[in-house]
Design a protein around this motif. Sequence first.
Motif, PDB file in Angstrom:
ATOM      1  N   UNK A 248       0.811  -1.220   0.000  1.00 61.19           N
ATOM      2  CA  UNK A 248       0.000   0.000   0.000  1.00 61.19           C
ATOM      3  C   UNK A 248       0.844   1.270   0.000  1.00 61.19           C
ATOM      4  N   UNK A 249       2.087   1.170   0.447  1.00 56.71           N
ATOM      5  CA  UNK A 249       2.955   2.353   0.433  1.00 56.71           C
ATOM      6  C   UNK A 249       3.421   2.692  -0.982  1.00 56.71           C
ATOM      7  N   UNK A 250       3.337   1.732  -1.900  1.00 56.21           N
ATOM      8  CA  UNK A 250       3.729   1.964  -3.291  1.00 56.21           C
ATOM      9  C   UNK A 250       2.552   2.317  -4.197  1.00 56.21           C
ATOM     10  N   UNK A 251       1.353   1.878  -3.811  1.00 62.47           N
ATOM     11  CA  UNK A 251       0.182   2.072  -4.663  1.00 62.47           C
ATOM     12  C   UNK A 251      -0.138   3.559  -4.807  1.00 62.47           C
ATOM     13  N   UNK A 252      -0.319   3.983  -6.063  1.00 56.70           N
ATOM     14  CA  UNK A 252      -0.670   5.373  -6.342  1.00 56.70           C
ATOM     15  C   UNK A 252      -2.068   5.516  -6.927  1.00 56.70           C
TER      16      UNK A 252
ATOM     17  N   UNK B  25      -4.816  -2.305 -12.160  1.00 50.19           N
ATOM     18  CA  UNK B  25      -5.170  -3.616 -11.610  1.00 50.19           C
ATOM     19  C   UNK B  25      -6.676  -3.854 -11.724  1.00 50.19           C
ATOM     20  N   UNK B  26      -7.463  -2.831 -11.453  1.00 48.93           N
ATOM     21  CA  UNK B  26      -8.914  -2.944 -11.549  1.00 48.93           C
ATOM     22  C   UNK B  26      -9.328  -3.180 -12.997  1.00 48.93           C
ATOM     23  N   UNK B  27      -8.676  -2.495 -13.924  1.00 53.51           N
ATOM     24  CA  UNK B  27      -8.971  -2.687 -15.342  1.00 53.51           C
ATOM     25  C   UNK B  27      -8.654  -4.115 -15.781  1.00 53.51           C
ATOM     26  N   UNK B  28      -7.566  -4.684 -15.260  1.00 54.10           N
ATOM     27  CA  UNK B  28      -7.123  -6.021 -15.663  1.00 54.10           C
ATOM     28  C   UNK B  28      -7.895  -7.134 -14.972  1.00 54.10           C
ATOM     29  N   UNK B  29      -8.309  -6.906 -13.743  1.00 52.81           N
ATOM     30  CA  UNK B  29      -8.954  -7.961 -12.957  1.00 52.81           C
ATOM     31  C   UNK B  29     -10.011  -7.359 -12.011  1.00 52.81           C
ATOM     32  N   UNK B  30     -11.106  -6.872 -12.575  1.00 52.96           N
ATOM     33  CA  UNK B  30     -12.110  -6.170 -11.758  1.00 52.96           C
ATOM     34  C   UNK B  30     -12.823  -7.044 -10.739  1.00 52.96           C
TER      35      UNK B  30
ATOM     36  N   UNK C 107       1.307  -7.266 -13.514  1.00 55.53           N
ATOM     37  CA  UNK C 107       2.195  -6.784 -14.580  1.00 55.53           C
ATOM     38  C   UNK C 107       1.818  -5.374 -15.028  1.00 55.53           C
ATOM     39  N   UNK C 108       0.538  -5.037 -14.934  1.00 60.45           N
ATOM     40  CA  UNK C 108       0.064  -3.722 -15.386  1.00 60.45           C
ATOM     41  C   UNK C 108       0.315  -2.618 -14.373  1.00 60.45           C
ATOM     42  N   UNK C 109       0.612  -2.979 -13.129  1.00 57.41           N
ATOM     43  CA  UNK C 109       0.794  -1.963 -12.089  1.00 57.41           C
ATOM     44  C   UNK C 109       2.072  -1.163 -12.357  1.00 57.41           C
TER      45      UNK C 109
ATOM     46  N   UNK D 156       2.019  -4.689  -6.634  1.00 55.60           N
ATOM     47  CA  UNK D 156       1.307  -5.955  -6.488  1.00 55.60           C
ATOM     48  C   UNK D 156       2.278  -7.119  -6.671  1.00 55.60           C
ATOM     49  N   UNK D 157       2.270  -8.023  -5.704  1.00 58.04           N
ATOM     50  CA  UNK D 157       3.074  -9.245  -5.776  1.00 58.04           C
ATOM     51  C   UNK D 157       2.121 -10.423  -5.833  1.00 58.04           C
ATOM     52  N   UNK D 158       2.365 -11.320  -6.766  1.00 57.39           N
ATOM     53  CA  UNK D 158       1.575 -12.533  -6.890  1.00 57.39           C
ATOM     54  C   UNK D 158       2.484 -13.724  -6.632  1.00 57.39           C
ATOM     55  N   UNK D 159       2.049 -14.568  -5.738  1.00 57.81           N
ATOM     56  CA  UNK D 159       2.817 -15.767  -5.396  1.00 57.81           C
ATOM     57  C   UNK D 159       1.953 -16.977  -5.712  1.00 57.81           C
TER      58      UNK D 159
END
Length: 67
Positions: A10-14, A19-24, A52-54, A59-62
């Motif tokens: 959340x400290x990086x999110x602007x 992300x919403x456009x890619x995976x609403x 990838x779009x961020x 966003x980290x995906x594991x």
Amino acid sequence: MSTYRITIDRSLCSGFGACVDSSPSVFQLEAGGIATTTVRETDDPSVLDAAAACPMGAITIEEVAAA
């Protein structure tokens, strides 16, 4: 089928909203413009595109191993 664990720094999110456009179905923007998820883990592969779009790399995906 893979399961993905989603983490948002959340400290990086602007609040660009890519992300919403890619995976609403998984990502939303809070009132303050910071991304949040509707679930912590999902089998929806669109979360990979969302990460990838961020533009901020927030966003980290594991991939979670099957039990």
